[in-house]
Scaffold this motif. Structure first.
Motif, mmCIF file in Angstrom:
data_model
loop_
_atom_site.group_PDB
_atom_site.id
_atom_site.type_symbol
_atom_site.label_atom_id
_atom_site.label_comp_id
_atom_site.label_asym_id
_atom_site.label_seq_id
_atom_site.Cartn_x
_atom_site.Cartn_y
_atom_site.Cartn_z
ATOM 1 N N LYS A 406 4.241 -50.543 25.716
ATOM 2 C CA LYS A 406 4.638 -49.171 25.417
ATOM 3 C C LYS A 406 5.184 -49.114 24.001
ATOM 4 C CE LYS A 406 9.057 -49.845 27.841
ATOM 5 N NZ LYS A 406 9.966 -49.306 28.882
ATOM 6 N N PRO A 409 9.801 -44.409 21.088
ATOM 7 C CA PRO A 409 9.840 -43.035 20.596
ATOM 8 C C PRO A 409 10.623 -42.861 19.299
ATOM 9 C CG PRO A 409 10.123 -43.044 22.967
ATOM 10 C CD PRO A 409 10.155 -44.486 22.524
ATOM 11 N N ASP A 412 8.303 -43.230 16.391
ATOM 12 C CA ASP A 412 6.961 -42.674 16.531
ATOM 13 C C ASP A 412 6.808 -41.296 15.899
ATOM 14 O OD1 ASP A 412 4.236 -42.620 17.907
ATOM 15 O OD2 ASP A 412 5.166 -40.774 18.629
ATOM 16 N N TYR A 420 1.909 -41.315 25.701
ATOM 17 C CA TYR A 420 3.330 -41.300 26.066
ATOM 18 C C TYR A 420 3.504 -41.279 27.583
ATOM 19 C CZ TYR A 420 8.074 -39.648 26.805
ATOM 20 O OH TYR A 420 9.367 -39.512 27.253
ATOM 21 N N GLN A 421 2.753 -40.434 28.246
ATOM 22 C CA GLN A 421 2.930 -40.281 29.689
ATOM 23 C C GLN A 421 2.471 -41.518 30.450
ATOM 24 O OE1 GLN A 421 1.462 -36.368 30.924
ATOM 25 N NE2 GLN A 421 2.259 -35.516 29.002
ATOM 26 N N TYR A 424 5.513 -44.025 29.695
ATOM 27 C CA TYR A 424 6.759 -43.625 30.363
ATOM 28 C C TYR A 424 6.423 -42.732 31.562
ATOM 29 C CZ TYR A 424 8.990 -45.402 26.154
ATOM 30 O OH TYR A 424 9.406 -46.225 25.115
ATOM 31 N N TRP A 427 8.728 -39.929 33.034
ATOM 32 C CA TRP A 427 9.170 -38.813 32.194
ATOM 33 C C TRP A 427 9.411 -37.551 33.002
ATOM 34 C CZ3 TRP A 427 6.830 -34.071 31.344
ATOM 35 C CH2 TRP A 427 5.523 -33.916 31.808
ATOM 36 N N VAL A 446 4.724 -34.514 23.178
ATOM 37 C CA VAL A 446 4.227 -35.495 24.141
ATOM 38 C C VAL A 446 4.276 -35.006 25.591
ATOM 39 C CG1 VAL A 446 4.776 -37.432 22.633
ATOM 40 C CG2 VAL A 446 6.465 -36.688 24.344
#
Length: 453
Positions: A406, A409, A412, A420-421, A424, A427, A446
């Motif tokens: 991963k 953030p 980034d 992103y999803q 993480y 989320w 994101v």
């Protein structure tokens, strides 16, 4: 207990451009300065387009930006409130910087439990990004040493959050990117020291396997990190310098650090950092150490904060700014993934001026959304070249995903919502703790999630 009286509602400024440390992107926002007297809910009354608490703006991408919104500047919340010399617990407002904490604590024989590569970040920002340092393998993240904080929500509610009280908001706020509320004050467990010195050792290595061997051999050393040459190929592929150290146990004078006097004076031309100049720098840096292994007593400033001695050093990337890329890949794929990503960078023709390689340990973070995980982390930075940088970053992010890793953030400005999803998946659980009036350009990019005003 720290004072929590709220008697003022500040007036926002007109929209002005605001940059992160990477200087990309730059978005206009209204600035709302906070201090200990600020009535936070009143400050938000009547505002549109959401709000976001920000400190020094040292994140690299857009986690500290809110396009057309309202930035709640916490640097006015800068009081040191209490220090217990027996327990080492420091209570301070969230806008205090790590530099200010060190100036207070070091002469009293204490140091930060975890520190990133710059001391010019706020206490609240360190919590919101759950920062990590050279001692992650033994100390975990910054949040692991935060024993308590106060969180104020836009509805006026105040929560004392700790491992034993409001644990859900404690976990969501550590690594929560400032989206769960405003941290007004926090308690941080400091560590005792008797000297500013670090017993330093620098060791040249050639290739990822030698880096991994040194990592295994140094598990008992508190601080470890490596610079790696990501521009060289062939027999010099993945060469670097492994740097390790412990706080000196020989008592010596403890005094605050002098203020930096060097300033990078202008935006460097866009052509200054290219593959050829970075390759030359990397060769010089690798051979700066005349022996394969060097032992020295080093002050903590150059060991932890080598770039802080030059103010505005981000200008050397030019007015277009820089992109940072940092991954964490778990051990089962770490070797293969690191080699593949370094090969992809070398093939791209772009070269990272500051490439940092380190092992993450297995000390769990208290944060729901925290970045570190056991394995290898690699941080790279590149001057922005629109036709090359963003396609490269998309490829590197996809490779990171394929190796089970991963991205960070706080570093980034480029990962996609789908990436992103995947990185993480929790989320949506975290989103339940987001303050309905708080958001950021990163969060909107994101997740597509926006504030309810």
């Amino acid at each position: 207990m720290p004072e929590t009286n709220s008697v003022q509602a500040p007036t926002p400024t007109l929209e002005v451009p605001f940059e992160s440390w990477g200087r990309y992107p730059t978005y206009p926002a209204r600035m709302i300065p906070l201090n200990w007297q600020t009535d936070f809910p009143a400050a938000l009354a009547g505002l549109h387009n959401g709000a976001l608490p920000v400190g020094m703006g040292r994140s690299y991408g857009d986690v500290c930006l809110l396009k057309g919104g309202n930035l709640l500047l916490t640097t006015g919340m800068d009081r040191l409130l209490h220090f217990d010399t027996e327990t080492g617990i420091l209570t301070a407002e969230a806008g205090v910087t790590l530099a200010q904490i060190l100036d207070f604590a070091v002469p009293r024989g204490f140091f930060l439990p975890v520190t990133p590569g710059t001391k010019y970040v706020t206490l609240g920002g360190a919590i919101a990004n759950d920062i990590h340092g050279k001692n992650h393998h033994v100390a975990g993240t910054f949040g692991a040493h935060v024993t308590e904080f106060e969180l104020v929500r836009s509805d006026g509610s105040r929560r004392i959050c700790s491992p034993t009280e409001n644990l859900d908001f404690y976990a969501a706020t550590i690594g929560g990117l400032g989206l769960t509320g405003v941290i007004t004050w926090a308690k941080l467990r400091m560590k005792p020291i008797v000297s500013r010195g670090i017993d330093y050792e620098g060791i040249q290595f050639h290739g990822i396997d030698e880096f991994l061997d040194l990592t295994r051999q140094s598990e008992h050393i508190e601080y470890t990190v490596s610079w790696i040459d990501c521009a060289s190929t062939g027999k010099n592929f993945a060469r670097g310098v492994f740097m390790q150290g412990d706080h000196s146990k020989v008592p010596a004078e403890l005094k605050p650090s002098p203020e930096p006097k060097l300033v990078f004076p202008f935006d460097a031309p866009g052509f200054a950092l290219n593959h050829a100049t970075v390759s030359l720098f990397n060769t010089a840096f690798f051979h700066k150490q005349l022996k394969p292994r060097v032992v020295a007593l080093q002050d903590y400033e150059p060991f932890f904060y080598p770039l802080d001695k030059v103010l505005h050093w981000n200008r050397m990337y030019g007015k277009n700014g820089l992109l940072q890329f940092q991954y964490a890949i778990p051990w089962e794929s770490a070797r293969e993934g690191t080699i593949a990503i370094l090969q992809e960078v070398a093939k791209s023709g772009l070269a990272s001026f500051l490439a940092v390689l380190k092992a993450f340990g297995d000390v769990p973070s208290p944060g729901m959304m925290s970045f570190p995980q056991p394995g290898i982390t690699l941080a790279l930075d590149f001057p922005i070249k629109a036709d090359k940088s963003f396609p490269l970053f998309e490829r590197l992010a996809d490779m990171t995903r394929d190796f089970g890793g991963k991205l960070y953030p706080a570093k980034d400005a480029a990962m996609t919502a789908a990436q992103y999803q995947t990185f993480y998946p929790q989320w949506e659980q975290f989103a339940r703790y987001r303050d309905p009036m708080l958001t950021s350009s990163f969060w909107e990019r994101v997740t597509g999630d926006r504030p309810t005003l």
